[in-house]
Design an enzyme around this catalytic site. Sequence first.
Site, PDB file in Angstrom:
ATOM      1  N   ASN A  11       0.821  -1.217   0.000  1.00 45.14           N
ATOM      2  CA  ASN A  11       0.000   0.000   0.000  1.00 45.14           C
ATOM      3  C   ASN A  11       0.851   1.262   0.000  1.00 45.14           C
ATOM      4  OD1 ASN A  11      -2.523  -1.341   0.244  1.00 45.14           O
ATOM      5  ND2 ASN A  11      -2.299  -1.445   2.473  1.00 45.14           N
ATOM      6  N   GLY A  39       1.521  -1.159   3.718  1.00 52.43           N
ATOM      7  CA  GLY A  39       0.929  -2.457   3.452  1.00 52.43           C
ATOM      8  C   GLY A  39       1.644  -3.489   4.308  1.00 52.43           C
ATOM      9  N   GLY A 221       4.752  -5.808  26.313  1.00 51.39           N
ATOM     10  CA  GLY A 221       5.561  -6.898  25.784  1.00 51.39           C
ATOM     11  C   GLY A 221       4.767  -7.882  24.968  1.00 51.39           C
ATOM     12  N   ALA A 245       3.320   0.043  11.992  1.00 57.87           N
ATOM     13  CA  ALA A 245       4.298  -0.958  11.528  1.00 57.87           C
ATOM     14  C   ALA A 245       5.096  -1.613  12.647  1.00 57.87           C
ATOM     15  CB  ALA A 245       5.247  -0.381  10.478  1.00 57.87           C
ATOM     16  N   ALA A 246       4.797  -1.301  13.905  1.00 60.82           N
ATOM     17  CA  ALA A 246       5.509  -1.968  14.997  1.00 60.82           C
ATOM     18  C   ALA A 246       5.266  -3.469  14.964  1.00 60.82           C
ATOM     19  CB  ALA A 246       5.062  -1.391  16.343  1.00 60.82           C
ATOM     20  N   GLY A 247       4.003  -3.859  14.740  1.00 59.31           N
ATOM     21  CA  GLY A 247       3.685  -5.275  14.642  1.00 59.31           C
ATOM     22  C   GLY A 247       4.369  -5.938  13.462  1.00 59.31           C
ATOM     23  N   ASP A 248       4.448  -5.218  12.345  1.00 60.54           N
ATOM     24  CA  ASP A 248       5.120  -5.755  11.154  1.00 60.54           C
ATOM     25  C   ASP A 248       6.598  -5.987  11.431  1.00 60.54           C
ATOM     26  OD1 ASP A 248       2.709  -5.513   9.766  1.00 60.54           O
ATOM     27  OD2 ASP A 248       3.169  -3.454   9.168  1.00 60.54           O
ATOM     28  N   LYS A 281      10.060   6.129  15.588  1.00 64.85           N
ATOM     29  CA  LYS A 281      10.179   6.947  14.382  1.00 64.85           C
ATOM     30  C   LYS A 281       8.833   7.032  13.677  1.00 64.85           C
ATOM     31  CE  LYS A 281      14.986   5.504  13.649  1.00 64.85           C
ATOM     32  NZ  LYS A 281      15.940   4.868  12.705  1.00 64.85           N
ATOM     33  N   SER A 287      10.350   3.756   9.056  1.00 62.01           N
ATOM     34  CA  SER A 287      10.776   3.550  10.442  1.00 62.01           C
ATOM     35  C   SER A 287      11.355   2.157  10.688  1.00 62.01           C
ATOM     36  CB  SER A 287       9.592   3.772  11.383  1.00 62.01           C
ATOM     37  OG  SER A 287       8.616   2.759  11.208  1.00 62.01           O
TER      38      SER A 287
END
Length: 302
Positions: A11, A39, A221, A245-248, A281, A287
Amino acid sequence: MKKVVVVGSINMDVVIRVPHIPAVGETVLAKGLNLFGGGKGANQAIAASRLGGNVSMIGRLGDDAYGKKLIKALTESGVNVKAVEIDSEFPTGTAYIYVSDKGDNNIVVNPGANSKVDKNQIKRHMYLFEDADYCIIQMEIPIDTVEYVISLCKEKNIKVMLNPAPAHNISDEALQNLYMMLPNETELAILCNNSGNLEKMAEHLYSKGVKNVLVTLGEKGCMLVNHEGIKRFPAPPFTPVDTTAAGDSFVAGMTVGLSEGMNFEKAIKFASYAAGITISKEGAQASLPNRKAVDSYFLKCQ
């Protein structure tokens, strides 16, 4: 080096800074707007590649300016894009992301070409699965494609890492073929109809046949449920700027760590530092850290 195939969405993210996330019917003035590559599929592919993974991507883009920019970003991050196809009928997927001063976000996605990632496209690039070790997949593409890929990986003895985002119902057969599912708290609740506390819901997915259920809990955590029971792991202290995007980044870090032979505890630490740097970031792909940045934290804790 073990090979990773990522199947998923690509995306363009339209990131809008707001003082707070708007309530229903509320109008707020934006503080700014930026375009970032995004994405979940592309984010995880780029993150895994930057962390040292040997990564190939299967996805779909529109024949437009966004598509050209996004495939360039994948290539520049070292991702093999031979299986990223260009669609002349559907536009590149677009995500509209509101980010508050606290770093919270909500996201609305127009799937576009992502909705056309189908079984036939997977079959055209079957060669990528012949020598792959891990497959990362999410749910921003059609669910029948997701389940087909999971079944294919089972046949070829490939370990599937499913990030169930956005959460959808998925067949029991597909669950039984997962090496790891990595939901966040919200996704876990949706998958389990909010039927209990975190531990009970994660155990329910494990009882369905998922080999390892790893629930990400943000600043709290993460929690791992598998044949050894339940174990929690703390998050490293990073100040959140944008949690997009932390999970990515975490999914990518976990996959790369496991592919390098790390045990679960080490891979979780590695993934947690990758996610921590990401939230410090702004933007999604912008980031995502490289291996040097993560190792500057990770190697100190060994």
